[in-house]
Motif scaffolding. Structure first.
Motif, PDB file in Angstrom:
ATOM      1  N   THR A 107       1.216  -3.195  -9.127  1.00  0.00           N
ATOM      2  CA  THR A 107      -0.183  -2.934  -9.496  1.00  0.00           C
ATOM      3  C   THR A 107      -1.125  -3.762  -8.625  1.00  0.00           C
ATOM      4  OG1 THR A 107       0.440  -2.411 -11.761  1.00  0.00           O
ATOM      5  CG2 THR A 107      -1.848  -3.024 -11.402  1.00  0.00           C
ATOM      6  N   TRP A 108      -0.758  -5.030  -8.393  1.00  0.00           N
ATOM      7  CA  TRP A 108      -1.579  -5.908  -7.541  1.00  0.00           C
ATOM      8  C   TRP A 108      -1.637  -5.337  -6.119  1.00  0.00           C
ATOM      9  CZ3 TRP A 108      -0.089  -9.079  -3.316  1.00  0.00           C
ATOM     10  CH2 TRP A 108      -1.064  -9.982  -2.901  1.00  0.00           C
ATOM     11  N   ILE A 109      -0.500  -4.936  -5.580  1.00  0.00           N
ATOM     12  CA  ILE A 109      -0.466  -4.388  -4.207  1.00  0.00           C
ATOM     13  C   ILE A 109      -1.332  -3.128  -4.124  1.00  0.00           C
ATOM     14  CG2 ILE A 109       1.037  -3.219  -2.526  1.00  0.00           C
ATOM     15  CD1 ILE A 109       3.255  -5.281  -3.476  1.00  0.00           C
ATOM     16  N   ASP A 110      -1.203  -2.250  -5.110  1.00  0.00           N
ATOM     17  CA  ASP A 110      -1.992  -1.010  -5.096  1.00  0.00           C
ATOM     18  C   ASP A 110      -3.487  -1.312  -5.151  1.00  0.00           C
ATOM     19  OD1 ASP A 110       0.261   0.592  -4.938  1.00  0.00           O
ATOM     20  OD2 ASP A 110       0.368   0.962  -7.098  1.00  0.00           O
ATOM     21  N   THR A 113      -4.739  -2.843  -1.924  1.00  0.00           N
ATOM     22  CA  THR A 113      -4.825  -1.782  -0.913  1.00  0.00           C
ATOM     23  C   THR A 113      -6.104  -0.973  -1.089  1.00  0.00           C
ATOM     24  OG1 THR A 113      -2.420  -1.653  -0.755  1.00  0.00           O
ATOM     25  CG2 THR A 113      -3.640   0.273  -0.013  1.00  0.00           C
ATOM     26  N   THR A 114      -6.440  -0.651  -2.332  1.00  0.00           N
ATOM     27  CA  THR A 114      -7.681   0.088  -2.590  1.00  0.00           C
ATOM     28  C   THR A 114      -8.902  -0.773  -2.238  1.00  0.00           C
ATOM     29  OG1 THR A 114      -6.637   1.375  -4.335  1.00  0.00           O
ATOM     30  CG2 THR A 114      -9.039   1.261  -4.374  1.00  0.00           C
ATOM     31  N   GLY A 115      -8.872  -2.041  -2.629  1.00  0.00           N
ATOM     32  CA  GLY A 115     -10.019  -2.914  -2.394  1.00  0.00           C
ATOM     33  C   GLY A 115     -10.243  -3.227  -0.923  1.00  0.00           C
ATOM     34  N   ALA A 116      -9.143  -3.377  -0.189  1.00  0.00           N
ATOM     35  CA  ALA A 116      -9.260  -3.758   1.231  1.00  0.00           C
ATOM     36  C   ALA A 116      -9.363  -2.539   2.136  1.00  0.00           C
ATOM     37  CB  ALA A 116      -8.044  -4.592   1.633  1.00  0.00           C
ATOM     38  N   GLY A 117      -8.798  -1.421   1.691  1.00  0.00           N
ATOM     39  CA  GLY A 117      -8.756  -0.209   2.506  1.00  0.00           C
ATOM     40  C   GLY A 117      -7.329   0.048   2.973  1.00  0.00           C
ATOM     41  N   THR A 118      -6.875   1.279   2.769  1.00  0.00           N
ATOM     42  CA  THR A 118      -5.509   1.632   3.171  1.00  0.00           C
ATOM     43  C   THR A 118      -5.337   1.429   4.674  1.00  0.00           C
ATOM     44  OG1 THR A 118      -5.426   3.250   1.409  1.00  0.00           O
ATOM     45  CG2 THR A 118      -3.791   3.494   3.160  1.00  0.00           C
ATOM     46  N   GLY A 119      -4.259   0.753   5.047  1.00  0.00           N
ATOM     47  CA  GLY A 119      -3.969   0.546   6.469  1.00  0.00           C
ATOM     48  C   GLY A 119      -4.702  -0.638   7.076  1.00  0.00           C
ATOM     49  N   ASP A 160       4.455  -5.849   7.782  1.00  0.00           N
ATOM     50  CA  ASP A 160       4.242  -4.698   8.671  1.00  0.00           C
ATOM     51  C   ASP A 160       2.870  -4.052   8.463  1.00  0.00           C
ATOM     52  OD1 ASP A 160       6.765  -5.278   9.484  1.00  0.00           O
ATOM     53  OD2 ASP A 160       7.735  -3.644   8.417  1.00  0.00           O
ATOM     54  N   LEU A 161       2.455  -3.891   7.206  1.00  0.00           N
ATOM     55  CA  LEU A 161       1.157  -3.249   6.950  1.00  0.00           C
ATOM     56  C   LEU A 161       0.017  -4.261   6.923  1.00  0.00           C
ATOM     57  CD1 LEU A 161       1.968  -0.590   4.210  1.00  0.00           C
ATOM     58  CD2 LEU A 161       1.569  -0.219   6.637  1.00  0.00           C
ATOM     59  N   TRP A 162       0.194  -5.336   6.173  1.00  0.00           N
ATOM     60  CA  TRP A 162      -0.908  -6.320   6.031  1.00  0.00           C
ATOM     61  C   TRP A 162      -0.869  -7.377   7.121  1.00  0.00           C
ATOM     62  CZ3 TRP A 162      -1.054  -7.406   0.002  1.00  0.00           C
ATOM     63  CH2 TRP A 162      -1.436  -6.218  -0.647  1.00  0.00           C
ATOM     64  N   ARG A 163       0.203  -7.397   7.929  1.00  0.00           N
ATOM     65  CA  ARG A 163       0.315  -8.236   9.129  1.00  0.00           C
ATOM     66  C   ARG A 163       0.342  -9.737   8.869  1.00  0.00           C
ATOM     67  NH1 ARG A 163       1.608  -4.957  13.509  1.00  0.00           N
ATOM     68  NH2 ARG A 163       0.428  -3.041  13.332  1.00  0.00           N
TER      69      ARG A 163
END
Ligand SMILES: Cc1cc2nc3c(=O)[nH]c(=O)nc-3n(C[C@H](O)[C@H](O)[C@H](O)COP(=O)(O)O)c2cc1C
Length: 210
Positions: A107-110, A113-119, A160-163
């Motif tokens: 839930t935190w990751i999702d 992701t929404t708050g920061a922007g996908t990708g 890989d995604l959040w670097r």
């Protein structure tokens, strides 16, 4: 330095992942006493399980058409993403449950992701220690090899995604001594526990040296 520490154990004071995260943070703060530690315990104070769905639905609508629930969920997503962005370093204690990532961590990751922007590489270059623990063993050749759907998933998201500049501290066989069926692994479990503690110390010192 601001450190964001996240825990997701549902096992309270018996948590092996929180104990290792304690060690990481203790080493860091001993070396850098001025460290500001921001904490979130997702296991003890879970994020609402429906927040991400509301945030996602709200994100497709113009602001004045959003429901109160959607606005609150989008505010929560923005807050969580801000917490991540504001941190100079992160310690994330995220154990394996039911062969996967804990629902609280997901839930935190999702929401981040929404708050920061996908990708969006929201952790670009940030030193991040992932502490993860599992009751059994999942190494190559073991009966359940390939069944740990937590650790690699978290690597994909964090590195890989959040670097993130990711260090993983892991401990297997935490159920040895709890589940009698695992008694034959007592010696190996003790070695793994000691190694994990040493890795946690090293990870905390490395964070302090950044
Ligand atoms: C509800 C629940 C489900 C679990 N599922 C698994 C599992 O699928 N595989 C496993 O190896 N251990 C499993 N375990 C054991 C945990 O991975 C182990 O207790 C680990 O130390 C959890 O981290 P914590 O001590 O920080 O809570 C489970 C534990 C609980 C309480």
């Amino acid at each position: 330095m601001t450190l964001l520490r996240l825990d997701a154990s549902i096992q309270g004071d018996r948590s092996a992942s929180s104990a290792l995260a304690d060690t990481v943070v203790a080493e860091l703060t001993a070396a850098r006493p001025g460290t500001d530690v921001v904490t979130r315990h997702l296991g003890r104070d879970p994020l609402p399980a429906d927040a991400w769905a509301h945030a996602t639905a709200g994100s497709f609508l113009a602001e004045d058409r959003r429901t109160a629930e959607q606005r609150a969920a989008l505010d929560l997503a923005a807050t969580l993403a801000d917490e991540v962005r504001s941190a100079d370093a992160l310690v994330l204690a995220l154990p394996l449950y039911n062969y996967g990532v804990s629902q609280h961590a997901k839930t935190w990751i999702d929401l981040v992701t929404t708050g920061a922007g996908t990708g969006v590489p929201v952790l670009e270059g940030k030193p991040t220690v992932l502490v993860t623990t599992r009751g059994g063993s999942y190494g190559e050749g073991s009966p359940r090899a390939g069944w740990d759907h937590n650790t690699d998933y978290l690597r994909r998201i964090l590195a890989d995604l959040w670097r993130a500049d990711l260090t993983v501290v892991e401990r297997e066989f935490t159920l040895v001594g709890v589940n009698p069926a695992l008694d034959e692994f007592t010696d190996v479990a003790a070695v793994l526990a000691k190694q994990a503690e040493q890795d946690a110390v090293a990870a905390g010192r490395a964070l302090a040296a950044r």
